[in-house]
Design a protein around this motif. Structure first.
Motif, PDB file in Angstrom:
ATOM      1  N   ASN A   1     -21.955  17.170  37.635  1.00 12.05           N
ATOM      2  CA  ASN A   1     -22.791  18.347  37.845  1.00 12.05           C
ATOM      3  C   ASN A   1     -22.673  19.298  36.661  1.00 12.05           C
ATOM      4  O   ASN A   1     -22.148  18.931  35.596  1.00 12.05           O
ATOM      5  CB  ASN A   1     -22.421  19.037  39.158  1.00 12.05           C
ATOM      6  N   ILE A   2     -23.138  20.531  36.864  1.00 12.96           N
ATOM      7  CA  ILE A   2     -23.139  21.507  35.771  1.00 12.96           C
ATOM      8  C   ILE A   2     -21.725  21.828  35.309  1.00 12.96           C
ATOM      9  O   ILE A   2     -21.509  22.169  34.144  1.00 12.96           O
ATOM     10  CB  ILE A   2     -23.864  22.791  36.224  1.00 12.96           C
TER      11      ILE A   2
ATOM     12  N   SER B   1     -20.635  22.139  31.436  1.00 10.22           N
ATOM     13  CA  SER B   1     -20.014  23.357  30.903  1.00 10.22           C
ATOM     14  C   SER B   1     -18.673  23.056  30.242  1.00 10.22           C
ATOM     15  O   SER B   1     -18.308  23.692  29.241  1.00 10.22           O
ATOM     16  CB  SER B   1     -19.822  24.378  32.033  1.00 10.22           C
TER      17      SER B   1
ATOM     18  N   HIS C   1     -26.213  13.462  30.091  1.00  7.84           N
ATOM     19  CA  HIS C   1     -25.833  13.818  31.464  1.00  7.84           C
ATOM     20  C   HIS C   1     -26.753  13.133  32.478  1.00  7.84           C
ATOM     21  O   HIS C   1     -26.284  12.602  33.499  1.00  7.84           O
ATOM     22  CB  HIS C   1     -25.881  15.335  31.630  1.00  7.84           C
TER      23      HIS C   1
ATOM     24  N   PHE D   1     -30.640  21.567  41.312  1.00  4.42           N
ATOM     25  CA  PHE D   1     -30.092  21.478  39.961  1.00  4.42           C
ATOM     26  C   PHE D   1     -31.058  22.149  38.994  1.00  4.42           C
ATOM     27  O   PHE D   1     -32.268  21.926  39.070  1.00  4.42           O
ATOM     28  CB  PHE D   1     -29.911  20.003  39.586  1.00  4.42           C
TER      29      PHE D   1
ATOM     30  N   LEU E   1     -31.362  25.044  31.479  1.00  3.31           N
ATOM     31  CA  LEU E   1     -30.060  24.664  30.935  1.00  3.31           C
ATOM     32  C   LEU E   1     -30.039  24.807  29.411  1.00  3.31           C
ATOM     33  O   LEU E   1     -29.037  25.255  28.836  1.00  3.31           O
ATOM     34  CB  LEU E   1     -29.736  23.218  31.324  1.00  3.31           C
TER      35      LEU E   1
END
Length: 531
Positions: free
Chosen positions: A122-123, A127, A103, A63, A69
């Motif tokens: 997750n990402i 997003s 998150h 990750f 990020l």
């Protein structure tokens, strides 16, 4: 001969560089071909044939770190919000930090289990939150506090709507309330998180009604019910009548579904027990978005080829004719598991393998070649086909209505991961007490046989009370006997329907008939007592 798995065939190619043609019984050399494989370390099978895995160089992709990020999402947000007021733009950095913190807390608090198999964050989910933020426009977002409210709303849609139990929702509210308090202490947001009567926070794209300009903005609390009720009236004038009771939760679900299907490649996974209103609210949401709702007609002879034909028609309308369509599919319509092979491809990439032959592809390319040229794109076959698939992804949306009861939902999600990974989940919680009361009042208030208003009100209140009593008894039975007794909105509606039909059927009884029945009942009771 269907005796080997696909991995075994790939292993044969890696070892020998060819496959065997089973018709000509001779090898077919496969040259200039490399293989790149990807695996999810937390889902699916963890075993790979070692005879095949030895050909690969393995690279672990962890990750991304918080700094990476932050750089990624700040690039997107700063590029979009540079046209906004400076005090709005300066909130972007604070929102990214709060989103990353939230998150991390969500991952710690809500762990994936055998039952809550979709508790995997997750990402992709990060997003989706920022994708919602990018819908903001300078005209509607002049105040920095409003942008923070939008982030709170988008976070709840991505995280909160996936949660199964009401207790999980309470925990989530506490987590995001702490994140807001730490990151945005100068704004008063406590009214959205208070325990009693919290203020609704809803953003949607029909804040000015169906005929108004479509901008993603905060819906005033006093306008939401009016706009959706008007949309329902208009729907009933054009299509089969839907007798819906639009209580507060139903209104929120309509807004959630419209939010999902308004974006390109927006697909909804609606999970709830029977009678929750998944299909009806989806049809209404599609009407609000201006889409045509399509649903397959299941029969004994309906097979994979019929589904293939229906999908070809949908692709023709959305890709060539540029029509907006919502494909509504329920778990009861999946009579063959092979249907989900096509659905999985549609959700994941929009391009379904073996849907078209080469000749059919050429025909579609010729149909759209002029439109591709008009957009200044070279009209090569590859460009035309990519343009067609992008149109399909923009105009074709799916709404999958599944029930969480039983093992079929979990099994299908495990076998076809796009059902969960490539959709936005809206989990339908049990109807609250005010919803049960609204539904009961809507159907029972028109029964003339009940007579006095006091009697009508008593019956209206008794229906939710009886439903709650049975629900509590079913929970107790599960604890003591390990047996499931499901009390669903569908059973509540069946109760009201039964009471209504019996009330109407007994209105023809005359007073003497009623007295005779009462006397017979008393006589039987005395007889049993004497025995």
């Amino acid at each position: 001969y269907n005796t080997q798995t696909a991995i075994a065939l790939l292993r044969q190619h890696a070892d020998y560089g060819h496959w065997y043609d089973i018709h000509k019984l001779q090898p077919k050399d496969i040259s200039n071909t490399q293989t790149i494989a990807a695996m999810n370390p937390s889902a699916g099978s963890f075993y790979v044939n070692p005879r095949y895995q030895r050909h690969f160089w393995t690279c672990a992709v962890p990750f991304p770190e918080a700094n990476s990020l932050f750089l990624i999402y700040s690039t997107f947000l700063n590029g979009h919000f540079k046209k906004f007021k400076p005090n709005v733009l300066e909130q972007c950095a604070h929102i990214i930090k709060a989103a990353l913190q939230l998150h991390g807390e969500i991952i710690k608090k809500f762990r994936k289990t055998a039952i809550n198999f979709h508790y995997e964050f997750n990402i992709r989910h990060l997003s989706q939150i920022f994708q919602g933020l990018l819908l903001a426009q300078p005209q509607q977002f002049q105040d920095p506090e409003k942008l923070v409210r939008l982030w709170i709303h988008e976070s709840e849609r991505i995280y909160g709507d996936r949660l199964v139990l009401p207790e999980n929702l309470v925990d989530y509210k506490g987590i995001i309330a702490d994140a807001v308090k730490k990151g945005f202490s100068k704004f008063n947001m406590s009214r959205f998180f208070q325990a009693n009567n919290p203020e609704s926070l809803i953003f949607c794209n029909f804040t000015q009604g169906l005929a108004g300009e479509r901008n993603y903005d905060q819906m005033p609390g006093d306008k939401l019910s009016f706009y959706i009720v008007e949309a329902l009236k208009e729907y009933n004038e054009n299509y089969a009548n839907m007798d819906l009771v639009l209580f507060e939760d139903a209104l929120k679900h309509v807004c959630r579904i419209t939010r999902i299907i308004s974006s390109p490649s927006g697909h909804a996974l609606l999970v709830g027990v029977g009678g929750s209103g998944k299909q009806s609210l989806t049809r209404l949401a599609a009407f609000i978005c201006g889409y045509t709702t399509f649903s397959i007609t299941i029969s004994q002879s309906y097979n994979k080829n019929d589904l293939k034909t229906d999908l070809q028609n949908l692709y023709q309308k959305t890709g060539v004719k540029d029509e907006g369509i919502l494909f509504l599919m329920t778990d009861s319509q999946i009579t063959k598991e092979e249907f989900l092979v096509y659905i999985n491809d549609l959700l994941s990439s929009g391009e379904i393998a073996e849907l078209y032959t080469n000749d059919e592809k050429d025909a579609i390319v010729n149909q759209i070649r002029g439109k591709v040229k008009a957009e200044g794109i070279p009209d090569t076959k590859e460009n035309c086909w990519n343009w067609f698939i992008n149109k399909v992804k923009t105009n074709l949306h799916m709404a999958l209505c599944f029930s969480p009861v039983g093992e079929s939902f979990r099994r299908r999600a495990r076998q076809f991961p796009a059902l969960v990974n490539c959709t936005v989940i809206d989990w339908f919680q049990p109807w609250p007490q005010d919803a049960l009361l609204s539904v009961s009042d809507n159907f029972i208030k028109n029964i003339e046989a009940l007579g006095e208003p006091e009697v009508v009100n008593a019956v209206v209140k008794f229906m939710p009370f009886s439903f709650q009593i049975v629900d509590n008894a079913s929970k107790q039975m599960l604890e003591q006997e390990r047996r499931y007794i499901y009390t669903t909105p569908k059973s509540f509606l069946e109760l009201i329907k039964l009471f209504t039909s019996m009330s109407v059927s007994y209105t023809h009884l005359t007073l003497p008939t009623i007295y005779s029945v009462q006397i017979s009942v008393v006589a039987v009771s005395l007889k049993k007592k004497n025995k």
